[in-house]
Design an enzyme around this catalytic site. Structure first.
Site, PDB file in Angstrom:
ATOM      1  N   GLU A 130      77.142   8.940 -59.368  1.00 19.54           N
ATOM      2  CA  GLU A 130      75.860   9.560 -59.012  1.00 19.54           C
ATOM      3  C   GLU A 130      75.469   9.250 -57.577  1.00 19.54           C
ATOM      4  O   GLU A 130      74.901  10.101 -56.877  1.00 19.54           O
ATOM      5  CB  GLU A 130      74.762   9.076 -59.965  1.00 19.54           C
ATOM      6  CG  GLU A 130      73.415   9.739 -59.738  1.00 19.54           C
ATOM      7  CD  GLU A 130      73.434  11.225 -60.051  1.00 19.54           C
ATOM      8  OE1 GLU A 130      73.214  12.028 -59.121  1.00 19.54           O
ATOM      9  OE2 GLU A 130      73.684  11.594 -61.213  1.00 19.54           O
ATOM     10  N   LYS A 206      80.601  15.684 -49.746  1.00 20.88           N
ATOM     11  CA  LYS A 206      79.635  15.838 -50.838  1.00 20.88           C
ATOM     12  C   LYS A 206      79.696  17.247 -51.437  1.00 20.88           C
ATOM     13  O   LYS A 206      79.607  17.409 -52.662  1.00 20.88           O
ATOM     14  CB  LYS A 206      78.232  15.532 -50.318  1.00 20.88           C
ATOM     15  CG  LYS A 206      78.059  14.103 -49.818  1.00 20.88           C
ATOM     16  CD  LYS A 206      76.743  13.934 -49.077  1.00 20.88           C
ATOM     17  CE  LYS A 206      76.609  12.537 -48.497  1.00 20.88           C
ATOM     18  NZ  LYS A 206      75.398  12.372 -47.667  1.00 20.88           N
TER      19      LYS A 206
END
Length: 428
Positions: A130, A206
């Site tokens: 996460e 990302k």
């Protein structure tokens, strides 16, 4: 209450120290939510004597980071960073031993995520990350779990806080890129070598992770088209504002019949779009689901507190026994998708030229646009600079990107241009 979840922590920088502080300060709350206590039992870092502002004497110290996977722990937290080297060696050794792995390492996941996901499945171990995307914003969980019933049409957003800080300051103060970058470095928002941030690589890491989760595809970092913000001028920011836009570095991914499209690029964002109002070092991600509609995740994308919060949230999930495939479906079910050809994408563009202040230059640019099939919506010329150059800004009508590429190619090497043209897409 169940047995303690024993954690070994590799990397004691800003985030590593933050993880220890979160676990200390919220110990009782975390234990209640996890159904069992979570305790750090061992740590490893390069410098044993460095003062990190937390008491490390209660933990076993491991000099060789790779052997941290061998300690008596249930989960290894990897906060070393880097796509290869010690981080990857530790990750592989951890999963091979059947221990859970929590990491904030987006570069490692972008390059090796599929192999690590397979290793985790084979060992029946947790692989959680996460904190690798957007710091404390629960966008990974949101895509993997909250939006699991939806087909995602597009995922995009502001994925690098350093770039957003710089662009926000340029926008607010009218200063050029180099001056604002120097300030960002002085304030700690940018590294001494800021290339990974300002050239878009960090955001691309990302984006490749988000695309895999959103579309059920294998991570494909090498297929991300990447450009950054180092060539932006204060004049571009002002021109965008005059046209009703704000400039943001946007990562966008979209899957379709032509393949997977992934790009990190400076965009003009309409002033009424939510991303136009994301300022400072904040991150924001938009996912568009076919039933849930537009989802916006926004918050602190970096820093000790937010990133450590995401790491500990992963540890709580593991303590509860709540983990499944790392990318929301088994690794072998992830599709290997060809990269989509950006030339066939349709959209509007902002083009900026620095040109010599002489007769015929505008006609030359207009002719190149005409011959390539680019329709011009507006053309603006500003006065000459101290160097004698003139700024020419063009906004195009919607059309294929290939036509813009061809127009710029026609102008390549022109004696009328005093610098490289800048091409920014307009977010639709």
């Amino acid at each position: 209450m169940a047995d303690v979840l024993r954690v070994a922590l590799a990397g004691l920088g800003t985030v590593g120290g933050g993880v220890i502080r979160v676990l200390d300060e919220n110990r009782e709350l975390i234990a209640r939510r996890a159904g069992r206590p979570i305790e750090v039992v061992a740590v490893s870092a390069r410098d044993r004597l460095k003062n990190r502002g937390v008491d490390l004497s209660r933990f076993a110290w491991v000099d060789d980071t790779a052997t941290l996977a061998d300690v008596d722990a249930d989960v290894i937290v990897e906060l070393i960073g880097g796509s290869d080297g010690p981080a990857l060696a530790l990750a592989r050794r951890t999963l091979a031993s059947g221990k859970g792995l929590v990491t904030a390492n987006k570069a490692m996941l972008a390059h090796h995520g599929l192999d690590l996901a397979r290793a985790a499945e084979e060992a029946g171990a947790a692989l959680k990350f996460e904190a690798a995307v957007a710091g404390g914003i629960p966008v990974i969980k949101g895509l993997r779990e909250g939006a699991a019933a939806n087909a995602i049409g597009r995922v995009y957003g502001i994925l690098n806080g350093t770039c957003n800080f710089i662009l926000s300051k340029m926008e607010a103060e009218g200063r050029d890129f180099a001056a604002v970058l120097a300030e960002a470095q002085a304030l700690g928002f940018a590294e001494a070598d800021p290339s990974f941030d300002i050239d878009g690589v960090d955001a691309a890491h990302k984006l490749s992770i988000l695309a895999s989760l959103a579309f059920g595809t294998a991570p494909a970092f090498d297929d991300v088209a990447i450009s950054g913000i180092r060539h932006l001028l204060a004049a571009d920011i002002a021109e965008a504002a005059a046209l009703g836009y704000r400039i943001r570095l946007i990562g966008v991914a979209e899957a379709g019949p032509a393949g997977l499209f992934q790009r990190v690029h400076a965009h003009l964002v309409p002033s009424d779009h939510p991303l136009a109002h994301v300022t400072g070092a904040t991150n924001a991600v938009v996912a568009e689901g076919n039933f849930v509609g537009r989802l916006l995740f926004q918050g602190a994308g970096a820093g000790a507190g937010p990133t450590a919060s995401a790491v500990v949230a992963d540890l709580i999930d593991i303590a509860r026994g709540e983990f499944g495939p790392a990318y929301a479906m088994p690794a072998d079910a992830l599709a290997t998708t060809a990269a989509a050809d950006s030339g066939e994408r349709r959209g509007r563009a902002y083009l900026r030229f620095s040109v010599a202040d002489r007769v015929g230059v505008l006609a030359e640019i207009a002719a190149a646009m005409r011959d390539a099939g680019v329709s011009i919506e507006s053309l603006i010329q500003r006065g000459a600079s101290a160097e004698g150059s003139v700024l020419v800004a063009i906004v195009t009508h919607e059309g294929p990107e290939r036509c813009v590429e061809q127009a710029l190619e026609r102008l390549r090497g022109s004696q009328s241009l005093t610098g490289e043209p800048l091409w920014m897409h307009i977010l639709a």
